[in-house]
Scaffold this motif. Structure first.
Motif, PDB file in Angstrom:
ATOM      1  N   ILE A 132     115.062  90.059  58.709  1.00  0.00           N
ATOM      2  CA  ILE A 132     115.650  91.374  58.627  1.00  0.00           C
ATOM      3  C   ILE A 132     117.014  90.191  57.338  1.00  0.00           C
ATOM      4  N   TYR A 138     116.370  95.783  53.520  1.00  0.00           N
ATOM      5  CA  TYR A 138     115.015  96.297  53.398  1.00  0.00           C
ATOM      6  C   TYR A 138     114.574  98.169  53.668  1.00  0.00           C
ATOM      7  N   THR A 190     118.011 100.445  54.537  1.00  0.00           N
ATOM      8  CA  THR A 190     119.114  99.098  55.257  1.00  0.00           C
ATOM      9  C   THR A 190     120.282 100.214  56.147  1.00  0.00           C
ATOM     10  N   ALA A 210     106.522  97.065  54.736  1.00  0.00           N
ATOM     11  CA  ALA A 210     107.846  96.417  54.851  1.00  0.00           C
ATOM     12  C   ALA A 210     108.190  96.000  53.835  1.00  0.00           C
ATOM     13  N   THR A 211     109.196  96.076  53.126  1.00  0.00           N
ATOM     14  CA  THR A 211     109.476  95.398  52.295  1.00  0.00           C
ATOM     15  C   THR A 211     111.503  95.462  51.813  1.00  0.00           C
ATOM     16  N   TYR A 212     111.771  94.797  50.771  1.00  0.00           N
ATOM     17  CA  TYR A 212     112.767  94.534  51.015  1.00  0.00           C
ATOM     18  C   TYR A 212     114.028  95.770  50.317  1.00  0.00           C
TER      19      TYR A 212
END
Length: 123
Positions: free
Chosen positions: A28, A32, A53, A97-99
């Motif tokens: 993490i 995110y 986030t 999931a991605t940033y």
């Protein structure tokens, strides 16, 4: 090695509840975005909801008030609590999931990492 593993799917009656879980082996970073998608007829992958986030959450209109996304950073887990399920909620549910995802969160191409899915059937 990034892995996302979903669980908790099943067959239920309309009006029932289900809780999906996603175990995430992903480092993490400071930023995110994690979410849930579902495969609907015509093979379209529909964004259900995301959490970022800062704990900000977004949902597609059809699930607002019924579905809730939450996370447990200590367990590196993402959850989807689904209440008052309807037949049209049926589908294969994927954790992703991605940033960073921002306002494009419902576009599956924004997400880098995917689980294999868990089936939800509502009759």
């Amino acid at each position: 090695q990034v892995q996302l593993v979903e669980s908790g799917g099943g067959s239920v009656q309309a009006g029932d509840s289900l809780r999906l879980s996603c175990e995430i082996s992903l480092y993490i970073y400071s930023s995110y975005c994690m979410g849930w998608f579902r495969q609907v007829p015509a093979n379209r992958r529909e964004g259900v909801g995301v959490i970022d986030t800062n704990g900000g959450k977004s949902y597609t209109d059809s699930v607002k008030g019924r579905f809730t996304i939450s996370e447990d950073n200590g367990k590196r887990a993402l959850y989807l609590e689904m209440d008052t399920l309807k037949p049209e909620d049926s589908g294969n549910y994927y954790c992703a999931a991605t940033y960073a995802c921002g306002s494009s969160w419902s576009n599956s191409r924004v997400f880098t990492y995917w689980g294999l899915g868990t089936q939800v059937t509502v009759s």
